[in-house]
Design a protein around this motif. Structure first.
Motif, PDB file in Angstrom:
ATOM      1  N   GLN A  39       0.868  -1.296   0.106  1.00 19.99           N
ATOM      2  CA  GLN A  39      -0.044   0.138   0.035  1.00 19.99           C
ATOM      3  C   GLN A  39       0.943   1.151  -0.130  1.00 19.99           C
ATOM      4  OE1 GLN A  39      -3.020  -0.008   3.056  1.00 19.99           O
ATOM      5  NE2 GLN A  39      -4.217   1.571   1.770  1.00 19.99           N
ATOM      6  N   ALA A  40       0.694   1.844  -0.858  1.00 17.16           N
ATOM      7  CA  ALA A  40       1.270   3.554  -1.053  1.00 17.16           C
ATOM      8  C   ALA A  40       0.593   4.479  -0.785  1.00 17.16           C
ATOM      9  CB  ALA A  40       1.743   3.536  -2.520  1.00 17.16           C
ATOM     10  N   PRO A  41       1.116   5.700   0.001  1.00 15.93           N
ATOM     11  CA  PRO A  41       0.380   6.819   0.516  1.00 15.93           C
ATOM     12  C   PRO A  41      -0.818   6.926  -0.553  1.00 15.93           C
ATOM     13  CG  PRO A  41       2.560   7.355   1.003  1.00 15.93           C
ATOM     14  CD  PRO A  41       2.402   5.823   0.021  1.00 15.93           C
ATOM     15  N   GLY A  42      -1.954   7.324  -0.148  1.00 14.41           N
ATOM     16  CA  GLY A  42      -3.140   7.643  -0.812  1.00 14.41           C
ATOM     17  C   GLY A  42      -3.473   6.480  -2.149  1.00 14.41           C
ATOM     18  N   ARG A  45      -4.849  -0.774  -1.056  1.00 15.57           N
ATOM     19  CA  ARG A  45      -3.991  -2.026  -1.253  1.00 15.57           C
ATOM     20  C   ARG A  45      -4.207  -2.839  -2.475  1.00 15.57           C
ATOM     21  NH1 ARG A  45      -6.089  -5.463   3.582  1.00 15.57           N
ATOM     22  NH2 ARG A  45      -7.251  -5.965   1.920  1.00 15.57           N
ATOM     23  N   GLU A  46      -2.763  -3.266  -2.852  1.00 12.71           N
ATOM     24  CA  GLU A  46      -2.459  -3.999  -3.769  1.00 12.71           C
ATOM     25  C   GLU A  46      -2.170  -5.348  -3.539  1.00 12.71           C
ATOM     26  OE1 GLU A  46      -0.211  -3.443  -8.231  1.00 12.71           O
ATOM     27  OE2 GLU A  46       0.302  -2.412  -6.501  1.00 12.71           O
ATOM     28  N   GLY A  47      -2.614  -6.556  -4.080  1.00 10.20           N
ATOM     29  CA  GLY A  47      -2.041  -7.750  -4.195  1.00 10.20           C
ATOM     30  C   GLY A  47      -0.786  -7.902  -4.999  1.00 10.20           C
ATOM     31  N   VAL A  93       4.517   0.286   1.795  1.00  6.64           N
ATOM     32  CA  VAL A  93       4.758  -0.588   2.764  1.00  6.64           C
ATOM     33  C   VAL A  93       4.036  -2.047   2.446  1.00  6.64           C
ATOM     34  CG1 VAL A  93       3.874  -1.194   5.190  1.00  6.64           C
ATOM     35  CG2 VAL A  93       4.462   1.512   4.433  1.00  6.64           C
ATOM     36  N   TYR A  94       4.920  -2.892   2.497  1.00  2.47           N
ATOM     37  CA  TYR A  94       4.653  -4.277   1.943  1.00  2.47           C
ATOM     38  C   TYR A  94       4.347  -5.109   3.183  1.00  2.47           C
ATOM     39  CZ  TYR A  94       6.691  -3.278  -2.764  1.00  2.47           C
ATOM     40  OH  TYR A  94       6.580  -2.875  -3.990  1.00  2.47           O
ATOM     41  N   GLY A 106      -4.673 -16.744  -4.338  1.00  2.00           N
ATOM     42  CA  GLY A 106      -5.075 -15.782  -5.186  1.00  2.00           C
ATOM     43  C   GLY A 106      -4.414 -14.445  -4.646  1.00  2.00           C
ATOM     44  N   LEU A 107      -4.975 -13.116  -5.242  1.00  2.00           N
ATOM     45  CA  LEU A 107      -4.593 -11.844  -4.807  1.00  2.00           C
ATOM     46  C   LEU A 107      -5.562 -11.110  -4.225  1.00  2.00           C
ATOM     47  CD1 LEU A 107      -1.779 -11.176  -7.782  1.00  2.00           C
ATOM     48  CD2 LEU A 107      -1.307 -11.976  -5.356  1.00  2.00           C
TER      49      LEU A 107
END
Length: 125
Positions: A39-42, A45-47, A93-94, A106-107
């Motif tokens: 997840q990057a600022p703004g 969240r991404e798988g 942030v990972y 999955g993601l």
């Protein structure tokens, strides 16, 4: 108690590499997938990638295919994310997390639980 702890983040120049580790406890990597998310600022969240060690099945987001590689060491109960050819847009942030159900992979973050505290990855010159 199920626990996942990330490590290995840091500051790296574009084109560089990092290896993230996710130390797990109290569940079997053979039956539950472990996923990496960021997840990057703004941003949402991404798988990023996930692995089901029992079957060897892996998933990757299109944005990281060919650059990132996920692996699992069942003896150490640890999942790794090798990140190569890093780009500034990989900055985030990972987090790692465990699938909520056996044989789930999955993601989709909605299918994962027991999230770690996260590790910061910054790609910048």
């Amino acid at each position: 108690q199920v626990q996942l702890v990330e490590s290995g983040g840091g500051l790296v120049q574009p084109g560089g590499s990092l290896r993230l580790s996710c130390a797990t406890s109290a569940f079997s990597l053979d039956y539950y997938a472990v996923g990496w998310f960021r997840q990057a600022p703004g941003k949402e969240r991404e798988g990023v990638s996930s692995i089901m060690a029992g079957t060897g099945f892996t998933s990757y987001a299109d944005s990281v295919k060919g650059r990132f590689a996920i692996s699992a060491d069942r003896a150490k109960s640890t999942v790794y994310l090798q990140m190569n050819s890093l780009k500034p847009e990989d900055t985030a942030v990972y987090y790692c997390a465990k699938s909520a159900a056996e044989w789930e992979y999955g993601l989709d973050g909605r299918n994962f639980e027991s999230w770690g505290q996260g590790t910061q990855v910054t790609v910048s010159s």
